[in-house]
Design an enzyme around this catalytic site. Structure first.
Site, PDB file in Angstrom:
ATOM      1  N   TYR A 111      25.951  19.740  42.992  1.00  0.00           N
ATOM      2  CA  TYR A 111      24.563  20.330  42.887  1.00  0.00           C
ATOM      3  C   TYR A 111      24.941  21.844  43.500  1.00  0.00           C
ATOM      4  CZ  TYR A 111      22.574  15.383  42.947  1.00  0.00           C
ATOM      5  OH  TYR A 111      22.268  14.157  42.464  1.00  0.00           O
ATOM      6  N   LYS A 160      12.799  13.789  44.396  1.00  0.00           N
ATOM      7  CA  LYS A 160      12.918  15.398  44.634  1.00  0.00           C
ATOM      8  C   LYS A 160      11.534  16.134  44.363  1.00  0.00           C
ATOM      9  CE  LYS A 160      13.663  19.297  42.269  1.00  0.00           C
ATOM     10  NZ  LYS A 160      12.525  19.981  41.240  1.00  0.00           N
ATOM     11  N   SER A 161      11.435  17.285  45.213  1.00  0.00           N
ATOM     12  CA  SER A 161      10.331  18.231  44.927  1.00  0.00           C
ATOM     13  C   SER A 161      10.907  19.352  45.528  1.00  0.00           C
ATOM     14  CB  SER A 161       9.102  17.806  45.323  1.00  0.00           C
ATOM     15  OG  SER A 161       8.003  18.661  45.149  1.00  0.00           O
ATOM     16  N   VAL A 162      10.460  20.409  45.171  1.00  0.00           N
ATOM     17  CA  VAL A 162      10.479  21.707  45.722  1.00  0.00           C
ATOM     18  C   VAL A 162       8.849  22.323  46.179  1.00  0.00           C
ATOM     19  CG1 VAL A 162      12.575  22.539  44.689  1.00  0.00           C
ATOM     20  CG2 VAL A 162      10.400  23.112  43.550  1.00  0.00           C
ATOM     21  N   LYS A 210      28.592  13.630  47.426  1.00  0.00           N
ATOM     22  CA  LYS A 210      29.296  12.634  46.298  1.00  0.00           C
ATOM     23  C   LYS A 210      30.467  13.536  45.933  1.00  0.00           C
ATOM     24  CE  LYS A 210      24.596  11.468  44.742  1.00  0.00           C
ATOM     25  NZ  LYS A 210      23.831  12.797  44.970  1.00  0.00           N
ATOM     26  N   ASP A 252      19.888  13.621  50.127  1.00  0.00           N
ATOM     27  CA  ASP A 252      20.653  13.177  48.950  1.00  0.00           C
ATOM     28  C   ASP A 252      21.139  14.266  48.356  1.00  0.00           C
ATOM     29  OD1 ASP A 252      21.751  10.898  47.453  1.00  0.00           O
ATOM     30  OD2 ASP A 252      21.202  12.312  46.036  1.00  0.00           O
ATOM     31  N   ARG A 290       3.780  18.420  47.886  1.00  0.00           N
ATOM     32  CA  ARG A 290       4.656  17.108  47.259  1.00  0.00           C
ATOM     33  C   ARG A 290       5.288  16.387  48.038  1.00  0.00           C
ATOM     34  NH1 ARG A 290       5.493  19.004  40.968  1.00  0.00           N
ATOM     35  NH2 ARG A 290       3.271  19.013  40.267  1.00  0.00           N
ATOM     36  N   SER A 337       3.722  14.444  50.725  1.00  0.00           N
ATOM     37  CA  SER A 337       3.101  13.362  50.397  1.00  0.00           C
ATOM     38  C   SER A 337       4.050  12.050  49.775  1.00  0.00           C
ATOM     39  CB  SER A 337       1.750  13.666  49.185  1.00  0.00           C
ATOM     40  OG  SER A 337       2.495  13.891  47.990  1.00  0.00           O
ATOM     41  N   LEU A 345      10.844   8.953  39.753  1.00  0.00           N
ATOM     42  CA  LEU A 345       9.612   9.475  39.342  1.00  0.00           C
ATOM     43  C   LEU A 345       9.899   9.910  37.924  1.00  0.00           C
ATOM     44  CD1 LEU A 345       8.419  12.421  42.019  1.00  0.00           C
ATOM     45  CD2 LEU A 345       8.094   9.908  41.973  1.00  0.00           C
ATOM     46  N   HIS A 357      30.409   9.993  42.256  1.00  0.00           N
ATOM     47  CA  HIS A 357      29.048  10.414  41.501  1.00  0.00           C
ATOM     48  C   HIS A 357      28.980   9.562  40.206  1.00  0.00           C
ATOM     49  CE1 HIS A 357      26.438  14.141  41.326  1.00  0.00           C
ATOM     50  NE2 HIS A 357      25.710  13.022  40.744  1.00  0.00           N
TER      51      HIS A 357
HETATM   52  N1  LIG Z   1      23.328  10.343  41.120  1.00  0.00           N
HETATM   53  C1  LIG Z   1      23.251  10.684  39.955  1.00  0.00           C
HETATM   54  O1  LIG Z   1      23.898  10.990  39.284  1.00  0.00           O
HETATM   55  C2  LIG Z   1      21.670  11.415  40.292  1.00  0.00           C
HETATM   56  C3  LIG Z   1      21.159  11.823  39.103  1.00  0.00           C
HETATM   57  C4  LIG Z   1      20.088  12.416  38.868  1.00  0.00           C
HETATM   58  C5  LIG Z   1      19.111  12.580  40.319  1.00  0.00           C
HETATM   59  N2  LIG Z   1      19.842  12.230  41.448  1.00  0.00           N
HETATM   60  C6  LIG Z   1      19.295  12.076  42.837  1.00  0.00           C
HETATM   61  O2  LIG Z   1      17.903  11.647  42.698  1.00  0.00           O
HETATM   62  C7  LIG Z   1      17.143  12.428  43.123  1.00  0.00           C
HETATM   63  C8  LIG Z   1      15.756  12.581  42.382  1.00  0.00           C
HETATM   64  O3  LIG Z   1      15.941  12.815  41.064  1.00  0.00           O
HETATM   65  P1  LIG Z   1      15.225  14.046  39.896  1.00  0.00           P
HETATM   66  O4  LIG Z   1      15.286  15.067  40.831  1.00  0.00           O
HETATM   67  O5  LIG Z   1      16.219  13.648  38.918  1.00  0.00           O
HETATM   68  O6  LIG Z   1      13.883  13.399  39.690  1.00  0.00           O
HETATM   69  P2  LIG Z   1      12.733  12.724  40.316  1.00  0.00           P
HETATM   70  O7  LIG Z   1      12.436  12.758  41.646  1.00  0.00           O
HETATM   71  O8  LIG Z   1      12.058  11.628  39.667  1.00  0.00           O
HETATM   72  O9  LIG Z   1      11.485  13.820  39.863  1.00  0.00           O
HETATM   73  C9  LIG Z   1      11.447  15.331  40.321  1.00  0.00           C
HETATM   74  C10 LIG Z   1      10.485  16.027  39.388  1.00  0.00           C
HETATM   75  O10 LIG Z   1       9.203  15.465  39.605  1.00  0.00           O
HETATM   76  C11 LIG Z   1       8.448  16.298  40.354  1.00  0.00           C
HETATM   77  N3  LIG Z   1       7.582  15.828  41.353  1.00  0.00           N
HETATM   78  C12 LIG Z   1       7.985  15.550  42.532  1.00  0.00           C
HETATM   79  N4  LIG Z   1       6.994  14.765  43.306  1.00  0.00           N
HETATM   80  C13 LIG Z   1       5.985  15.001  42.320  1.00  0.00           C
HETATM   81  C14 LIG Z   1       4.519  14.585  42.741  1.00  0.00           C
HETATM   82  N5  LIG Z   1       3.994  14.094  43.831  1.00  0.00           N
HETATM   83  N6  LIG Z   1       3.641  14.931  41.783  1.00  0.00           N
HETATM   84  C15 LIG Z   1       3.981  15.516  40.676  1.00  0.00           C
HETATM   85  N7  LIG Z   1       5.063  15.719  40.260  1.00  0.00           N
HETATM   86  C16 LIG Z   1       6.353  15.397  41.283  1.00  0.00           C
HETATM   87  C17 LIG Z   1       9.179  17.519  40.639  1.00  0.00           C
HETATM   88  O11 LIG Z   1       8.630  18.891  40.450  1.00  0.00           O
HETATM   89  P3  LIG Z   1       8.642  19.983  41.536  1.00  0.00           P
HETATM   90  O12 LIG Z   1      10.141  19.977  42.110  1.00  0.00           O
HETATM   91  O13 LIG Z   1       8.491  21.253  40.844  1.00  0.00           O
HETATM   92  O14 LIG Z   1       7.676  19.594  42.595  1.00  0.00           O
HETATM   93  C18 LIG Z   1      10.422  17.243  39.643  1.00  0.00           C
HETATM   94  O15 LIG Z   1      10.023  18.037  38.530  1.00  0.00           O
HETATM   95  C19 LIG Z   1      17.673  13.936  42.759  1.00  0.00           C
HETATM   96  O16 LIG Z   1      17.097  15.251  43.264  1.00  0.00           O
HETATM   97  C20 LIG Z   1      19.242  13.651  43.221  1.00  0.00           C
HETATM   98  O17 LIG Z   1      19.193  13.862  44.724  1.00  0.00           O
HETATM   99  C21 LIG Z   1      21.202  11.698  41.410  1.00  0.00           C
END
Ligand SMILES: NC(=O)c1ccc[n+]([C@@H]2O[C@H](COP(=O)([O-])OP(=O)(O)OC[C@H]3O[C@@H](n4cnc5c(N)ncnc54)[C@H](OP(=O)(O)O)[C@@H]3O)[C@@H](O)[C@H]2O)c1
Length: 275
Positions: free
Chosen positions: A52, A232-234, A77, A47, A238, A241, A192, A110
């Protein structure tokens, strides 16, 4: 545990892997590295978005992985400043060019950016792109019920997906009910809570009970509700898993405990605030 290979079927007949890999706030080089890790870990759904600024890195990782194109599901998007038919067509071509693809599996608006009032025209452009076969499926993101009603009412075309913020603090029951009534699949962004839900004590209790991580509980909770999760994770461990959830089930007690966490907290923007 094994990578989850659950798929959902979209209303246009396309299949979508239930766990997708998110790359928001990841720069181009890191996106290339983390997508490479994700594809090795079993993700087949990615995604990204023009906003981005990492479509090129995502594309390089896709080419290097050597996975058959039909085994991948790639979403991007169109950004708010490219609403309108001509701008959207140009934005789409530019995204395909950066990704190095001749089609995407899913193209989304988007945000509705309702103050600009061009999302209906933009939606018609996406319907055209689907008819051309360059976007296999088309949908929206961050649309609220009135925005969905309007595009469906004015065009007769129903988006296959609405990608919205969703996690136990913000389960979005009303929106999910509307989606179910129209055959729209929900995708959960920030599943998350941008990492903030990892420290939620009630989720820790459930995770320990099943011998899994809180992130795995959150991904499983979405899939069980028929919702695509986009963690999402880098961080390589993680990344691996978060999709390795084939091997445990949440029970009624778990779901009831998770339901008590709803408090309306958003970890991202409200759709009315984004233009
Ligand atoms: N359509 C939209 O408007 C919109 C808006 C926001 C997001 N999105 C999409 O949704 C995706 C996910 O959302 P998001 O990136 O906002 O947040 P998320 O996936 O809810 O959370 C990511 C955060 O959680 C940490 N994390 C990941 N796995 C973990 C684990 N197993 N244990 C502990 N911490 C963990 C990551 O750290 P590290 O990376 O440091 O490991 C990062 O800080 C985005 O990347 C994007 O593709 C779409």
């Amino acid at each position: 545990m094994r990578p989850d290979q659950t798929e959902f079927v979209l209303r246009d007949g396309a299949r979508i892997p239930a766990v997708g890999f998110g790359v928001y706030k990841v720069d181009d080089a890191d996106a290339e590295r983390s997508v490479a890790t994700a594809l090795r870990s079993g993700y087949r759904h990615l995604d990204t978005a023009e906003m981005y600024r990492n479509e090129a890195g995502v594309g390089r990782a896709i080419r290097a992985a050597g996975i058959a194109r039909d085994d991948l599901f790639i979403t991007t998007k169109v950004w708010n400043t490219n609403h309108g038919r001509e701008q959207t067509m140009r934005a789409f071509d530019a995204s395909l060019g950066r990704l190095g693809l001749d089609r995407v599996d899913l193209y989304l608006i988007h945000w509705p950016a309702a103050a600009n009032d061009r999302y209906v025209e933009t939606w018609r452009a996406l319907v055209e792109l689907q008819a051309d076969g360059r976007a296999t499926s088309v949908g929206v993101s961050n649309f609220q019920i009135p925005h969905l009603e309007r595009i469906i009412g004015e065009t007769g075309a129903v988006p296959v997906v609405n990608q919205v913020e969703r996690h136990p603090w913000l389960p979005q029951a009303d929106l999910l009910e509307f989606h179910a009534a129209h055959g729209i699949v929900t995708e959960a962004w920030s599943p998350l809570g941008r990492g903030r839900l990892i420290d939620e004590p009630a989720l820790g209790v459930i995770a320990r009970k099943h011998g899994v991580s809180v992130a795995q509980v959150l991904v499983r909770w979405n899939i069980d509700a028929g919702v695509v999760a986009l963690p999402k994770s880098v961080t390589p461990e993680r990344i691996a898993s978060n999709i390795a959830i084939a091997g445990f089930e949440l029970d009624e007690d778990d779901r009831a405990a998770i339901a008590t966490l709803e408090n309306g907290t958003r970890t991202g923007s409200h759709p009315d605030q984004v233009h």
